[in-house]
Design an enzyme around this catalytic site. Structure first.
Site, PDB file in Angstrom:
ATOM      1  N   GLU A  67     -34.185  -7.607 -15.678  1.00  0.00           N
ATOM      2  CA  GLU A  67     -32.760  -7.758 -16.019  1.00  0.00           C
ATOM      3  C   GLU A  67     -32.528  -7.746 -17.529  1.00  0.00           C
ATOM      4  O   GLU A  67     -31.410  -7.491 -17.977  1.00  0.00           O
ATOM      5  CB  GLU A  67     -32.211  -9.071 -15.437  1.00  0.00           C
ATOM      6  CG  GLU A  67     -32.093  -9.051 -13.930  1.00  0.00           C
ATOM      7  CD  GLU A  67     -31.832 -10.436 -13.361  1.00  0.00           C
ATOM      8  OE1 GLU A  67     -30.920 -10.572 -12.542  1.00  0.00           O
ATOM      9  OE2 GLU A  67     -32.550 -11.385 -13.726  1.00  0.00           O
ATOM     10  N   GLY A  93     -25.433 -10.883  -5.474  1.00  0.00           N
ATOM     11  CA  GLY A  93     -24.953 -10.280  -4.234  1.00  0.00           C
ATOM     12  C   GLY A  93     -23.466 -10.556  -4.084  1.00  0.00           C
ATOM     13  O   GLY A  93     -22.994 -11.658  -4.371  1.00  0.00           O
ATOM     14  N   GLU A 152     -29.394 -18.947  -9.823  1.00  0.00           N
ATOM     15  CA  GLU A 152     -29.651 -19.698 -11.062  1.00  0.00           C
ATOM     16  C   GLU A 152     -28.403 -20.258 -11.758  1.00  0.00           C
ATOM     17  O   GLU A 152     -28.464 -21.348 -12.363  1.00  0.00           O
ATOM     18  CB  GLU A 152     -30.386 -18.810 -12.100  1.00  0.00           C
ATOM     19  CG  GLU A 152     -31.758 -18.334 -11.694  1.00  0.00           C
ATOM     20  CD  GLU A 152     -31.723 -17.118 -10.791  1.00  0.00           C
ATOM     21  OE1 GLU A 152     -30.681 -16.410 -10.801  1.00  0.00           O
ATOM     22  OE2 GLU A 152     -32.686 -16.872 -10.059  1.00  0.00           O
ATOM     23  N   ASP A 206     -25.987  -5.891  -4.730  1.00  0.00           N
ATOM     24  CA  ASP A 206     -26.078  -5.734  -3.268  1.00  0.00           C
ATOM     25  C   ASP A 206     -24.935  -6.492  -2.624  1.00  0.00           C
ATOM     26  O   ASP A 206     -24.228  -7.243  -3.288  1.00  0.00           O
ATOM     27  CB  ASP A 206     -27.434  -6.267  -2.763  1.00  0.00           C
ATOM     28  CG  ASP A 206     -27.638  -7.740  -3.139  1.00  0.00           C
ATOM     29  OD1 ASP A 206     -28.271  -7.996  -4.172  1.00  0.00           O
ATOM     30  OD2 ASP A 206     -27.128  -8.616  -2.418  1.00  0.00           O
TER      31      ASP A 206
HETATM   32  N1  ADE Z   1     -29.254 -11.979  -6.428  1.00  0.00           N
HETATM   33  C1  ADE Z   1     -28.931 -10.698  -6.177  1.00  0.00           C
HETATM   34  N2  ADE Z   1     -28.616 -10.511  -4.895  1.00  0.00           N
HETATM   35  C2  ADE Z   1     -28.730 -11.723  -4.296  1.00  0.00           C
HETATM   36  C3  ADE Z   1     -28.549 -12.180  -2.972  1.00  0.00           C
HETATM   37  N3  ADE Z   1     -28.179 -11.338  -2.006  1.00  0.00           N
HETATM   38  N4  ADE Z   1     -28.765 -13.497  -2.715  1.00  0.00           N
HETATM   39  C4  ADE Z   1     -29.156 -14.341  -3.709  1.00  0.00           C
HETATM   40  N5  ADE Z   1     -29.355 -13.960  -4.967  1.00  0.00           N
HETATM   41  C5  ADE Z   1     -29.136 -12.660  -5.274  1.00  0.00           C
END
Ligand code: ADE
Length: 247
Positions: free
Chosen positions: A12, A78, A191, A214
């Protein structure tokens, strides 16, 4: 003025590490803290590893060992908000630890003894302007074929609510359950709200940039690492370059 910059994974912040000059590396508690000059500003870069504990100890070390004026987190998340697409940006306004539950002693999500449920970030108008500027110049800054790989067409930015917990979310049921409890949630990661808590306790201004990697569904793990490396770190570089030119 010195700024701490945290990501969860090396991927990242890969592009930031490439740009860092006059680098001095401090190795502490299995982490490398990269002190140097980034786009003309004094910074310390560190990737914390995943999760609330890893990011909280990293933030505490960062605050105690380097005299920082602010902390910025940059990384992926996400989507929970159905309006968000891959490549969109959430600038965190409020952050919750979605797996904190000391009920019935304290209301769900409340951090015992801190007397608050969510953490508010500073309202960082320069960071918002820097992000808008990046999005206005998106096609010049992110290679078309890379954006096309992830079907990113016209990404947008929102100021929103971020949930953090020690779980990678990858099911419709889990998304529904999170949204039932915190309907205003925009995205989920592992985090941000832990770092927000440490910054709150030490009184350090905190901002967070999350790029949607995602949709937290069954296939959320597939493109994840590649996205962080090939897209998110380029976003971070361009946004922070703009930001540093303004402050
Ligand atoms: N970071 C990126 N995608 C995530 C997800 N689906 N769940 C938790 N942390 C994430």
């Amino acid at each position: 003025m010195k700024i701490g910059i945290i990501s969860a994974m090396r991927e990242e912040m890969q592009e930031l590490l490439h740009e860092l000059q006059n680098v001095r590396v401090h190795h502490k508690g299995k982490r490398d803290y990269y002190e140097g000059i980034l786009f003309g500003k004094e910074v310390v870069l560190v990737f914390s590893r995943w999760g609330k504990v890893a990011s909280a100890v990293t933030t505490t070390q960062l605050i105690n060992d380097f005299e920082l004026d602010e902390i910025i987190f940059t990384g992926v998340a996400g989507a929970l908000n159905a309006e968000l697409n891959i490549g969109d940006i959430v600038i965190g306004k409020t952050l919750f630890q979605h797996d904190m539950d000391a009920s019935p002693l304290y209301p769900k999500f409340e951090i015992p003894l801190l007397n608050q449920q969510g953490f508010e970030t500073v309202s960082n108008q320069h960071l918002i302007d820097a992000t808008k500027d990046f999005l206005n110049n998106f096609t010049q800054l992110i290679p078309t074929e890379k954006a096309a790989t992830f079907k990113i067409i016209r990404p947008k930015m929102i100021k929103g609510t971020i949930l953090s917990g020690d779980q990678f979310i990858s099911s419709k049921e889990k998304i529904e359950s999170l949204l039932k409890q915190i309907p205003q949630a925009d995205c989920v990661e592992m985090e941000g709200a832990a770092i927000a808590q440490v910054c709150f306790e030490y009184n350090i201004p905190f901002s967070i940039i999350r790029i949607i990697s995602d949709k937290a569904m069954d296939n959320s793990h597939i493109d994840f690492q590649k996205f962080a490396d090939e897209i998110a770190s380029h976003y971070a570089k361009a946004i922070l370059k703009n930001y540093f030119s303004q402050i």
